[in-house]
Design a protein around this motif. Structure first.
Motif, PDB file in Angstrom:
ATOM      1  N   GLN A 166      -2.101  20.607   4.135  1.00  0.00           N
ATOM      2  CA  GLN A 166      -0.777  20.029   3.918  1.00  0.00           C
ATOM      3  C   GLN A 166      -0.882  18.687   3.198  1.00  0.00           C
ATOM      4  N   THR A 167       0.219  18.295   2.554  1.00  0.00           N
ATOM      5  CA  THR A 167       0.263  17.022   1.831  1.00  0.00           C
ATOM      6  C   THR A 167       1.318  16.105   2.446  1.00  0.00           C
ATOM      7  N   ILE A 219      -2.429  15.107   3.730  1.00  0.00           N
ATOM      8  CA  ILE A 219      -1.798  14.419   4.852  1.00  0.00           C
ATOM      9  C   ILE A 219      -2.806  13.684   5.723  1.00  0.00           C
ATOM     10  N   TYR A 220      -3.964  14.255   5.971  1.00  0.00           N
ATOM     11  CA  TYR A 220      -4.934  13.573   6.821  1.00  0.00           C
ATOM     12  C   TYR A 220      -5.520  12.333   6.139  1.00  0.00           C
ATOM     13  N   ASP A 221      -5.592  12.302   4.809  1.00  0.00           N
ATOM     14  CA  ASP A 221      -6.020  11.097   4.088  1.00  0.00           C
ATOM     15  C   ASP A 221      -4.996   9.980   4.284  1.00  0.00           C
ATOM     16  N   ALA A 222      -3.728  10.328   4.216  1.00  0.00           N
ATOM     17  CA  ALA A 222      -2.668   9.339   4.414  1.00  0.00           C
ATOM     18  C   ALA A 222      -2.680   8.795   5.842  1.00  0.00           C
ATOM     19  N   ILE A 271       0.877  -1.169   0.000  1.00  0.00           N
ATOM     20  CA  ILE A 271       0.000   0.000   0.000  1.00  0.00           C
ATOM     21  C   ILE A 271       0.914   1.218   0.000  1.00  0.00           C
ATOM     22  N   THR A 272       0.702   2.111  -0.955  1.00  0.00           N
ATOM     23  CA  THR A 272       1.560   3.283  -1.107  1.00  0.00           C
ATOM     24  C   THR A 272       0.717   4.554  -1.115  1.00  0.00           C
ATOM     25  N   THR A 273       1.406   5.663  -1.138  1.00  0.00           N
ATOM     26  CA  THR A 273       0.754   6.954  -1.291  1.00  0.00           C
ATOM     27  C   THR A 273       1.592   7.811  -2.220  1.00  0.00           C
ATOM     28  N   ARG A 274       1.012   8.901  -2.651  1.00  0.00           N
ATOM     29  CA  ARG A 274       1.710   9.857  -3.521  1.00  0.00           C
ATOM     30  C   ARG A 274       2.054  11.094  -2.697  1.00  0.00           C
TER      31      ARG A 274
END
Length: 119
Positions: free
Chosen positions: A67-68, A21-24, A13-16
């Motif tokens: 934020q990201t 940031i809160y989604d991650a 499971i990865t992220t971009r």
């Protein structure tokens, strides 16, 4: 001789970096992840969002909704090639203090290995 790829999980499971940031953080909490590899569209490993990174954010009292992941991820995250030995993997886990080590093949994320995988 066993290699790091023999114990690593290939379903990762990865992220971009542009993920909010809160989604991650929600993804990490919902999937019980201790770290989230950050990749680009071609699966090049860009860094890792770790529990430690998230704790730093949660310690702040300012709302970071805009934020990201790129704002909090560790850009110099330790990683190993999939052909590394299990001894190298063990050394990396001990020396870095990381719970998860991304495994790459030609610079692209191929798997992840954590402490319990090795044990």
């Amino acid at each position: 001789m066993f290699k790091a790829s023999d114990v690593g999980k290939k379903m990762v499971i990865t992220t971009r970096p542009d993920t909010p940031i809160y989604d991650a953080i929600r993804l990490m909490a919902n999937r019980n992840l201790t770290a989230l590899p950050v990749v680009d569209a071609d699966l090049n490993l860009l860094g890792v969002l770790s529990e430690r990174d998230v704790l730093r954010l949660l310690y702040e009292t300012v709302d970071r909704a805009d934020q990201t992941v790129a704002d909090y991820m560790s850009h110099q995250a330790p990683c190993l090639d999939t052909n590394a030995s299990l001894i190298d993997l063990c050394d990396q886990l001990i020396e870095s203090g990381s719970r998860v080590i991304p495994l790459t093949e030609n610079g692209k994320l191929a798997a992840v290995a954590n402490r319990s995988d090795l044990i």
